[in-house]
Every structure is written in C-alpha cells, then in structure tokens.
Design an enzyme around this catalytic site. Structure first.
Site, PDB file in Angstrom:
ATOM      1  CB  SER A  39      -0.919   0.007   1.232  1.00 16.11           C
ATOM      2  OG  SER A  39      -0.168  -0.210   2.413  1.00 16.11           O
ATOM      3  CG  ASN A 126      -3.913  -5.331  12.489  1.00 14.99           C
ATOM      4  OD1 ASN A 126      -3.299  -5.165  11.430  1.00 14.99           O
ATOM      5  ND2 ASN A 126      -4.383  -6.510  12.864  1.00 14.99           N
ATOM      6  CB  THR A 171     -39.370  27.395  -8.079  1.00  8.87           C
ATOM      7  OG1 THR A 171     -40.524  27.864  -8.769  1.00  8.87           O
ATOM      8  CG2 THR A 171     -39.148  28.226  -6.818  1.00  8.87           C
ATOM      9  CG  HIS A 172     -40.546  24.090 -10.993  1.00  4.11           C
ATOM     10  ND1 HIS A 172     -40.773  22.751 -10.758  1.00  4.11           N
ATOM     11  CD2 HIS A 172     -41.203  24.770 -10.024  1.00  4.11           C
ATOM     12  CE1 HIS A 172     -41.580  22.638  -9.694  1.00  4.11           C
ATOM     13  NE2 HIS A 172     -41.837  23.847  -9.222  1.00  4.11           N
ATOM     14  CB  SER A 293     -12.929  27.174 -28.029  1.00  3.05           C
ATOM     15  OG  SER A 293     -12.869  26.407 -29.202  1.00  3.05           O
ATOM     16  CE  LYS A 299     -17.474  27.904 -26.503  1.00  3.24           C
ATOM     17  NZ  LYS A 299     -18.875  27.738 -26.073  1.00  3.24           N
ATOM     18  CG  ASN A 301     -15.873  27.497 -23.117  1.00  2.00           C
ATOM     19  OD1 ASN A 301     -16.909  28.038 -23.514  1.00  2.00           O
ATOM     20  ND2 ASN A 301     -15.043  26.851 -23.914  1.00  2.00           N
ATOM     21  CD  GLU A 306     -17.929  23.738 -18.367  1.00  6.75           C
ATOM     22  OE1 GLU A 306     -17.908  22.751 -19.117  1.00  6.75           O
ATOM     23  OE2 GLU A 306     -17.566  24.873 -18.730  1.00  6.75           O
ATOM     24  CE1 TYR A 333      -5.958  -3.707   8.706  1.00  2.28           C
ATOM     25  CE2 TYR A 333      -5.252  -5.933   8.166  1.00  2.28           C
ATOM     26  CZ  TYR A 333      -5.275  -4.570   7.876  1.00  2.28           C
ATOM     27  OH  TYR A 333      -4.644  -4.107   6.755  1.00  2.28           O
ATOM     28  CD  GLN A 338      -2.490  -2.807   1.808  1.00  2.00           C
ATOM     29  OE1 GLN A 338      -1.875  -3.285   2.751  1.00  2.00           O
ATOM     30  NE2 GLN A 338      -2.227  -3.131   0.555  1.00  2.00           N
ATOM     31  CE  LYS A 341      -3.556   2.530   3.964  1.00  2.00           C
ATOM     32  NZ  LYS A 341      -4.365   1.805   4.969  1.00  2.00           N
TER      33      LYS A 341
HETATM   34  N1  ARG Z   1      -0.691  -2.036   5.014  1.00  2.00           N
HETATM   35  C1  ARG Z   1      -1.772  -2.446   5.845  1.00  2.00           C
HETATM   36  C2  ARG Z   1      -2.910  -1.437   5.854  1.00  2.00           C
HETATM   37  O1  ARG Z   1      -2.729  -0.386   5.407  1.00  2.00           O
HETATM   38  C3  ARG Z   1      -1.330  -2.699   7.216  1.00  2.00           C
HETATM   39  C4  ARG Z   1      -1.095  -4.102   7.481  1.00  2.00           C
HETATM   40  C5  ARG Z   1      -1.766  -4.543   8.667  1.00  2.00           C
HETATM   41  N2  ARG Z   1      -1.741  -5.819   9.112  1.00  2.00           N
HETATM   42  C6  ARG Z   1      -1.663  -7.038   8.686  1.00  2.00           C
HETATM   43  N3  ARG Z   1      -1.933  -7.930   9.515  1.00  2.00           N
HETATM   44  N4  ARG Z   1      -1.295  -7.384   7.521  1.00  2.00           N
HETATM   45  O2  ARG Z   1      -3.999  -1.724   6.291  1.00  2.00           O
END
Ligand code: ARG
Length: 473
Positions: A39, A126, A171-172, A293, A299, A301, A306, A333, A338, A341
C-alpha cells in the site's frame, strides 16, 4: 501492464529481505505479488503521522519502564533522522516492505543504536494504521473546514459588494419571485456551514485513540494508553480493541461529509454556469477562471465551475467505495481495509482543490447589474406580491391567487408587465385594487417589502451579513 514474472525466492536472513520480518514464512513473494499487496503508493503520504505516532508510542513505553531513557533517545533520534530523509526524498522505499509503517521501522532498525527493534513492543500494524488514519483524518477535517471558511468569506464578500442587486429567483428554473442577489449568494454560505459543522462533528468520533489495541486483543504488557492518547492529542481512548482496529466508519463519515460538500459545490457551480451564459448574463467570471476554445476564438468557457461540478462524481464514488469496502467484513482487521486510504484520500484531495478554486472564482466574479435589470420586468415576478396586496385588502389568499392569475393572463396577452396595466383594467378584476397598488408592483418594490426572518429583502440581508461577518471573523 504485464504481470512481472519473478519467481518466489527463499527467505533471506538479512533485514533487506522482507521475510526476516515475517515470523514463520519461508518464501518471499514474487515481484507482482509484492506490488499487489503493497500500500506504499498511498500510505507514503501518511509518513509524518507514522513518525509522530511512533515517537509518542516510544515515549509512553519509556515512561512505563519498557524502554530505557537511552533507548528512547536512540529511537527518537533515529525517527527524526528518518523524517529528514523522507522529507528530502532520500529514503529508499522498496515495495517489498509493504507499507510506510514497515519502511520506517526497518529504516530505524538499521540505524545505529540497536533500540529500533524494540519500537514495535505492544503494538501491531493494525492499531498503528488505525492511529495514522485517525491523525490524518483529523487534520483533513480541519483543513477542509479552513477551505470552507475561505470560500464562505469570498461569498460573503460578494454579497457585501453587490448583494443589493435585485434579481429573479427561480423554481423549476422558471422565474418565480424577485430577490436580492445577496440572498441567493448567502444560501450557499448556509449549506457550506452545515458542511463545516458536519466535519467538526465527525472529528469528535475521529479523535479517539486506537493505539494500544494491538492486533485485535490489546496486549499483556503494561501500556499506559491514556498517556499515549494525551501525547498524541486525542480526546479519549478507544474502549474496545476489536472495534478500534477494524472499523473505519470515521473514514466513511469523512467521505460522506466530502460527498455532501461536493454536491453543494456542484449546485453552486451549476447556478453560476447558467448565470454566466449569454442567455442569462447575470454573472461575469474573471478571465483567470475561464478557458477559451482551440477552435472558436470568441469562447469564454466556465471550465473551472464545470470541473467543480464534475468533482461531485468523484466524491460520491469514494463514499460508495468506502461503504462497500466495509460491508460484511468479519471482525476484526482484514486486509481489505488497506484500500480504505485510497477512498479517503481521493475524497479529500479534490475537495481541497475545489474549495480553493471556488474561493478564487467567488472572490473575483461580479454580478452584471445592468443586464439583470434589463429583463427584470419579464416573468411576472411580482404576481405573488399582488396577491398578497389583495390579502392586505381582506381577500382570502386562494381567491386573490385566482384574481391575479386572470390578470397575469391578460397582461401576458397584451405583452405587458403587471405594473403597465392601467388602473381600470386592474380594478376590473377586483374593485378592492386602488392606486396604491403600483407601489406594490415591480420587482424592486416587492423586494423592499420582504421583512420576516429568512426573507429575501434588504432588512434580512443586512441581518444575515452581520451574522456571517461575526461568525467568519
Ligand atoms: N498495510 C496495511 C494497511 O494499510 C497494514 C497491514 C496490517 N496488518 C496485517 N496484519 N497485515 O492496512
């Protein structure tokens, strides 16, 4: 891209090999698998939180006697120098180390002092990853609120400069009633305030410390979790280690707040796209926020608007993705997490950009007063006010509504606004109408009479502006 074909190799005995970290396992992943399980591409953005979390974890460990003062000093020094290296883009981050947590811990262990290998005492990735995420989310919520405030200030500034211009409300998307332009602008300031409040509220649930929850069950070591929480600026300590390591509803809430914000911004952007068209001509955008454009030289724009409107798609997608990721996960967990994020970062980043650009647009745009005035007589914006005039003369509203409906039909057939109908024609519909009626007709006259709270007239505009000036000071 073709999958890399490297074969699984035997575990090395040095720290350079991943498997020296991996307990019972005896084989390294091939290159494609290593990349798949990593990750680092997203969580490297969280390196500062990881370093701070580790420094404070070590601090707590030394305070409870698990680390000596000397070990703490080495660890702290090591982590600070790693921070310098990452800041200078000098730290090697091999994908085999999986994530930013492993990268930093490994870098610490190979630094002189030999205490690095004690850092992970009483901790799992974790609770570490949950900690980093909560610290990141806490800052993200704060930054978003700052961005919202900047945009609110720009909108309030516009309402102060040009808020007294009389324009149609729709409205509308059909002409409805006259309003002051400032009232329409401040409608968005209200929505943005709720977005900011939602983020502040989400922050209360974000700001709970998971550190010390370990992998799932906590630890038998005598950690002082309150101390870690305090060192890291958390309001409280998570009560349940299983929950603390495995739920991400705080991220889902952040995504929801972003999605709602994005929807509000998209509505504002759409209004201003329409207002800046030749057909409406209500608003002139600064050239800096427009593009031309490649083919049509005339133009101008409103691309930035947008794009802001379009970002709502990204924001909503992240919320849906985040909730889908969490759905049906067994305790506790799971590695699925992972990917949380990806959604969270992708929800927050575009909103920060949208807010900054939106503040620039709002701070430099101007209402085209003359142009708005030219067409203000069209659309019978004063019809409701005429019905209310009759209510003032004792006519039940339903009846007044009917009378004015017939007058509008007559005026429309003659191609005139209501204010241009002669008195005898008006009186033909109701003899309660007197010469004072003309002070009630015409958009400008109508707007002056909006007095009750929340209405679109000058008195309430001043009141709202006072409120926002104080609130945003
Ligand atoms: N890279 C993992 C995450 O972002 C963490 C790993 C956590 N634990 C594991 N038992 N593999 O969630």
């Amino acid at each position: 891209m073709a999958a890399k074909k490297a074969k699984p190799g035997p575990a090395g005995k040095t720290l350079g090999s991943k498997k020296s970290w991996q307990g019972r396992l005896t084989a390294d992943a091939d290159a494609a698998t290593a990349e798949f399980v990593s990750s680092l591409d997203v969580d490297r953005a969280m390196w500062k939180y990881d370093i701070i979390g580790s420094i404070m974890h070590a601090q707590m460990l030394s305070e409870v006697g698990i680390l000596t003062k000397r070990e703490l000093a080495t660890i702290r020094r090591g982590l600070m120098s790693i921070a310098d290296d990452i800041g200078a883009d000098k730290l090697d981050m091999p994908v085999e180390l999986e994530d930013i947590h492993m990268v930093i811990e490994k870098a610490l262990i190979v630094r002189p002092g030999a205490a690095g290998a004690k850092l992970h005492t009483g901790r799992s990735r974790n609770d570490q990853v949950a900690l980093d995420l909560r610290m990141w989310a806490r800052d993200a919520a704060y930054d978003l609120v700052q961005g919202i405030v900047e945009l609110q200030r720009a909108l309030v500034g516009l309402a102060e400069r040009q808020g007294e211009i009389v324009m149609p409300a729709y409205t509308h998307l059909q002409r409805a009633q006259p309003i002051l332009a400032g009232h329409a602008v401040l409608a968005y300031v209200e929505m943005l305030q709720r977005d900011a409040d939602r983020l502040a509220d989400a922050r209360r649930r974000i700001n709970v410390c998971p550190l010390g929850s370990g992998a799932v069950a906590g630890t038998s070591l005598p950690l002082d979790r309150n101390r870690s929480a305090k060192l890291l600026g958390f309001d409280s300590v998570a009560r349940n280690s299983i929950d603390a390591t495995s739920d991400r509803d705080f991220l889902a809430e952040l995504c929801f707040a972003c999605a709602t914000l994005a929807v509000h911004l998209s509505r504002w952007a759409e209004d201003w796209v329409i207002y800046s068209s030749t057909e409406f001509g209500f608003i002139e955008l600064h050239d800096a926020y427009c593009t031309s454009s490649s083919m049509m030289p005339q133009k101008k724009n409103p691309d930035t608007l947008e794009l802001i409107r379009g970002k709502a798609a990204t924001a909503i997608a992240q919320l849906v993705g985040m909730l889908t990721l969490l759905k049906g996960l067994p305790l506790a967990y799971n590695r699925d997490l992972q990917d949380d994020k990806r959604f969270a970062l992708a929800a927050v980043r575009p909103m920060m950009q949208s807010l900054a650009v939106a503040a620039g647009i709002a701070g430099t745009a101007r209402f085209r007063a003359e142009h708005i005035a030219e067409t203000l007589d069209a659309g019978y914006l004063d019809a409701t006010a005429l019905a209310e005039y009759l209510v003032g003369k004792g006519v039940p509203f339903r009846q007044a509504h009917h009378i004015v409906g017939s007058l509008v039909a007559r005026a429309a057939a003659a191609g005139k606004p209501l204010a241009k109908l002669p008195l005898d024609e008006l009186r033909a519909a109701s003899d309660l109408i007197g010469p004072d009626v003309y002070k009630h007709l015409g958009a400008a006259n109508v707007v002056k009479r909006y007095a009750p709270q929340g209405a679109a007239g000058p008195k309430q505009l001043r009141r709202q502006l006072n409120f926002w000036r104080k609130k945003l000071a």
